[in-house]
Design a protein around this motif. Sequence first.
Motif, PDB file in Angstrom:
ATOM      1  N   LEU B  80      12.738 -44.323  35.419  1.00 11.38           N
ATOM      2  CA  LEU B  80      13.015 -42.958  34.956  1.00 11.38           C
ATOM      3  C   LEU B  80      13.869 -42.212  35.968  1.00 11.38           C
ATOM      4  O   LEU B  80      14.703 -41.372  35.594  1.00 11.38           O
ATOM      5  CB  LEU B  80      11.701 -42.217  34.699  1.00 11.38           C
ATOM      6  CG  LEU B  80      11.000 -42.684  33.424  1.00 11.38           C
ATOM      7  CD1 LEU B  80       9.632 -42.048  33.310  1.00 11.38           C
ATOM      8  CD2 LEU B  80      11.838 -42.334  32.209  1.00 11.38           C
ATOM      9  N   VAL B  83      17.245 -43.121  35.179  1.00 10.59           N
ATOM     10  CA  VAL B  83      17.719 -42.389  33.996  1.00 10.59           C
ATOM     11  C   VAL B  83      18.153 -40.987  34.397  1.00 10.59           C
ATOM     12  O   VAL B  83      19.220 -40.505  33.988  1.00 10.59           O
ATOM     13  CB  VAL B  83      16.612 -42.338  32.928  1.00 10.59           C
ATOM     14  CG1 VAL B  83      17.020 -41.393  31.804  1.00 10.59           C
ATOM     15  CG2 VAL B  83      16.350 -43.721  32.380  1.00 10.59           C
ATOM     16  N   ALA B  87      22.015 -40.549  33.796  1.00  8.28           N
ATOM     17  CA  ALA B  87      22.290 -39.661  32.673  1.00  8.28           C
ATOM     18  C   ALA B  87      22.583 -38.254  33.158  1.00  8.28           C
ATOM     19  O   ALA B  87      23.467 -37.571  32.632  1.00  8.28           O
ATOM     20  CB  ALA B  87      21.111 -39.657  31.705  1.00  8.28           C
ATOM     21  N   THR B 137      23.751 -45.278  38.460  1.00  3.88           N
ATOM     22  CA  THR B 137      22.530 -46.026  38.164  1.00  3.88           C
ATOM     23  C   THR B 137      22.380 -47.209  39.119  1.00  3.88           C
ATOM     24  O   THR B 137      21.319 -47.405  39.721  1.00  3.88           O
ATOM     25  CB  THR B 137      22.570 -46.550  36.714  1.00  3.88           C
ATOM     26  OG1 THR B 137      22.900 -45.476  35.858  1.00  3.88           O
ATOM     27  CG2 THR B 137      21.248 -47.139  36.318  1.00  3.88           C
ATOM     28  N   THR B 158      20.468 -52.350  32.562  1.00  2.00           N
ATOM     29  CA  THR B 158      21.701 -51.612  32.849  1.00  2.00           C
ATOM     30  C   THR B 158      22.892 -52.297  32.189  1.00  2.00           C
ATOM     31  O   THR B 158      23.753 -51.642  31.586  1.00  2.00           O
ATOM     32  CB  THR B 158      21.916 -51.528  34.374  1.00  2.00           C
ATOM     33  OG1 THR B 158      20.689 -51.141  34.985  1.00  2.00           O
ATOM     34  CG2 THR B 158      22.991 -50.526  34.705  1.00  2.00           C
ATOM     35  N   VAL B 161      22.913 -51.564  28.494  1.00  2.00           N
ATOM     36  CA  VAL B 161      23.353 -50.199  28.162  1.00  2.00           C
ATOM     37  C   VAL B 161      24.858 -50.072  28.357  1.00  2.00           C
ATOM     38  O   VAL B 161      25.581 -49.526  27.511  1.00  2.00           O
ATOM     39  CB  VAL B 161      22.593 -49.172  29.033  1.00  2.00           C
ATOM     40  CG1 VAL B 161      23.186 -47.793  28.849  1.00  2.00           C
ATOM     41  CG2 VAL B 161      21.124 -49.169  28.671  1.00  2.00           C
TER      42      VAL B 161
END
Lengths: 374, 646
Positions: B80, B83, B87, B137, B158, B161
């Motif tokens: 998280l 993330v 993000a 990331t 990763t 994504v």
Amino acid sequence: MLFSRLIVRRVRLASGLILLLFVAGHLSNLALGLVSVDAMERWRGVLLMPWQTGVGQGLLLAAAIVHAGLGLASLASRHSLVMSRTDWVQLLLGLATPPLLVNHVVGLQVTSDLVARFNADYGYVLAVYWHYAPLFALQQLLVVVIVWAHGAIGLYSTLVLKRAWPWLGPIVIPMLFAVPILALLGFAHAGEAVLARLATDADWRALIEQNLLIQQEMGDCLGVIEAGVFLVYGTTVAAAVGTLAAKILRRRRIRVMVSYDGGLTAVGRVGMSVLEVSRANDIPHASVCGGRARCGTCRIIVPADADLGPPGEAELATLHRVQAPADARLACQAHLLGGAVSVRRVYPAFVDAEAAREPGSWLEEIEPDLETVP
Amino acid sequence: MRPSLISLAGAVTGTASAVAKADEPAFQRLAGLASADVSANLQALRDDFALAPAEAERFGAAIAAALGDGTAVRAVTFALILVIVGAGLEWLYWTFAAAPLRAVVSTTATTPRQAVGLALRRLAYVGFGVMLFTASTVGAALILPWPSNVDAIVIAATALVVAVRSAWIIADVVVSPHHPSLRLAAIQQYKSGPVVGGVAWLTMLAATAVLLPQVLTTVGSVPHLAGATRVGMGSLVTVSLLAAVLIASRRDDGRGNGRRKRPRFPKALIASFVIVATAILALVGGGRIAAVLVDIAIVAALLGASKRIVFFFWRDAMGKDEEPATETLPDMLPLIVLAVVRFAAVLMGIAGLILIMRVPLAELTAGSNPLAEFALHVADTVALAFVVYVGWIAIRFAIDRRLRKLAPLDPHSAPSENTRLLTLLPLLRTTLAIVFVTLFTLSALWTLGIEIAPLLAGAGIFGLAIGFGAQTLVRDVISGVFFLIEDVFRIGEYIESGTSTKGTVEHISFRTVALRHHNGPLTFVPYGLLGTVRNDSRDWVIDKFNIPLPLSVDSEKIRKMIKGIGEDLALDPELGPLIREPLKGKLYRVDPGVKIFRCKFMTAPGYQFDVRTAALKRIEAALVEAGISFAGAGPQTILVRRAPDP
């Protein structure tokens, strides 16, 4: 509407800020786990205790109910699901929060309110989450990110329209990142410590398990409370979504034509705002605040006899603030009544929040971009 | 020259036995290899599915244990954080970059090439966002102290994504469902959204099919479960691909009213066949053969679509029709681009094959792997063909454009400075075509390892034989070359050859020149017979003519009169510009009873007759005015008027 929209908007913002303040405090407390579990416990008195008094709890509960209720009410009062990407993210994050959070709140705060000898200190909570009920831990970790993202996006969208943002931004943005990251790191660090102590300190382990037993005894009662919360929340969400769906279905055949400057035309439904029509038809239309009558960048010039709903208080206030001429309307507030409408967009689609902060700055001639000139 | 391919050279020269010897064991070996592979693969498949359930149970227990001892909680916490960092930073980037991106996408492209420029800018904006997401990331993941075994999952997640997002943004930029004017492919609006979604979905499935079994193998050490997962995901990919082909091949426009199209090559059927064949090959024959098939299919599809793709960007040059118009000559650039695209497609296909075959680089350079070497030779030949083709297109277009710019050739109009170009360019074009084809054929044969020296030697001997019979032909061609190099005549010039053939040059070919006599007949004269050429159309001509006048005329007066007429003629609007030196006349000879005046002038070639006619006309008029008549040729009748006696 019972209250004026301006007041509703301020109440919604205030309730959100209260919740965000609480979450920030809670997460900061968690971040202290990087120091030690004792430090978390010591600072709990400062950071969380005010919220755990009767007044604090009442305020929080009221804020949560008001914020969720107003959010759902605004969903129900929409005319379509045409939203910016940010609004979709906010809606979904907001909708997901209560169901994910309810067992944390009920399991810990309500239990300690009801049972005096229940000791929900950090050592106990961390032990439960790291060892006894790891799936709940995963759920709460997820909710940390969800709630914080929802709050951060909301805060940013509000503040970025303020004149103070240029100097406020560099302070706020790092905090938006630091708080959740440090909280998660603190959670991980403290968790390691708690797991080590569980393995070595048998007395403490017995204490924890005794506490756990209290919670399990309360299980049925808590289950009833949780079920009640779920029922109320689910009904409210269903009502909001149902209202919206009914509205869309009822009006799906009543088409309205909107024509724009530059020879573009689009088709929308009765009740949709001009901005929603633009979005639904991929017509470039500036809107910095996403259609909340706050920024004034979506404004359009319309003929005096245009078949649009009358401007509300919030729209008039914003139009006054940006010193718009008399024939200007906010596209996000100008709802179609049924007749074809012809509008002229004032700002180019690519204005940013600066246009909201300094309304005059973008209206001067924009120099042509050499590479986009045909 | 190249030992591995001597068999091929042998086949050309006729020693077929060498081919049989070289190929027989290879076929046998290949067949044996395939059958062994197939049975082994089938056995492995059976094992995978038999042992997978037990392994799944073991894996589930391991996950439950990881939940209890804090590993899972810790891993999710850190995930998280990734993330939030990834993000969050990308979100921050978009709070600045969203406005410029909107500026790009709200621009309406007027030409397909402008759309390319805008698409590249768009790709840069979005791509930088994805890159930022990836970099932050990965960077954060490197710092965090992951529990053991989790890093492989993080890397795989990763990668998944990033793969899906990259495919998505590329499809979104190319197909551009929300901004039709920026679209870079000929896809109808109603198909655009599903295409982007389909690409993202297929990428997700394919990446999962690759990554998930790897993660299962390395993290859970459950190889059979991984194998079963691979088969399951592979089937899902196959089914999705088939569905995509089926949906894409629908003919209607999405609202039921399909336009009638001409029946075409059944691409959908072939594509479905290739997909199913690939899936079966991958299942029983191992991945490599399937990969070869996919490689070839992709190159074939690219070659088939290349013309449509390239000319899409020159729509305005090609007119509104989707089909390229055949009458008008297309631009040079798209044709060259088309060649480049096709060449690149073939080259990438070959590179892919070499990669799939996993030929070690050492073998590739040392040339010890015959198949790889052959692939390299083919690549060489393709490169050569590409260079020759591009060169040929460039030269042909340069010549054609020049020819079109010059006026269309009319052999009877006045010769201009362009006539030499008009004479030589078509000849040059044909010559170059022959030279290019010959050179390419010889070089290609040489590149492929076929000995061309004996071929050339054979041609030499053969040529000797022909040469004796074709002496005149050779003489004609060679003298033609020199006539043209020395610029002896051009199209439109009036020449007289040594064989006293004369006429205007109408057509020049390799062996003959066609002369149009002024009375009409067309004479074809071989260059070898032209001999001395008298060119009457170069620079200037001098014309002379005589005027006989009676003895009684005043010579000086006549001379001045003719000079005056010459000056008048030089001022004439039509004939004046053609006259280089004006008309002059002088007493030339005195014969019994007649004074002969010789007149002379210089004009541009071919106009002496006009000027002479005009000069004679004016001289006659002037003589009549002065009361002088031309002298007769015979005895003069002299009238003597006697004065009357007073």
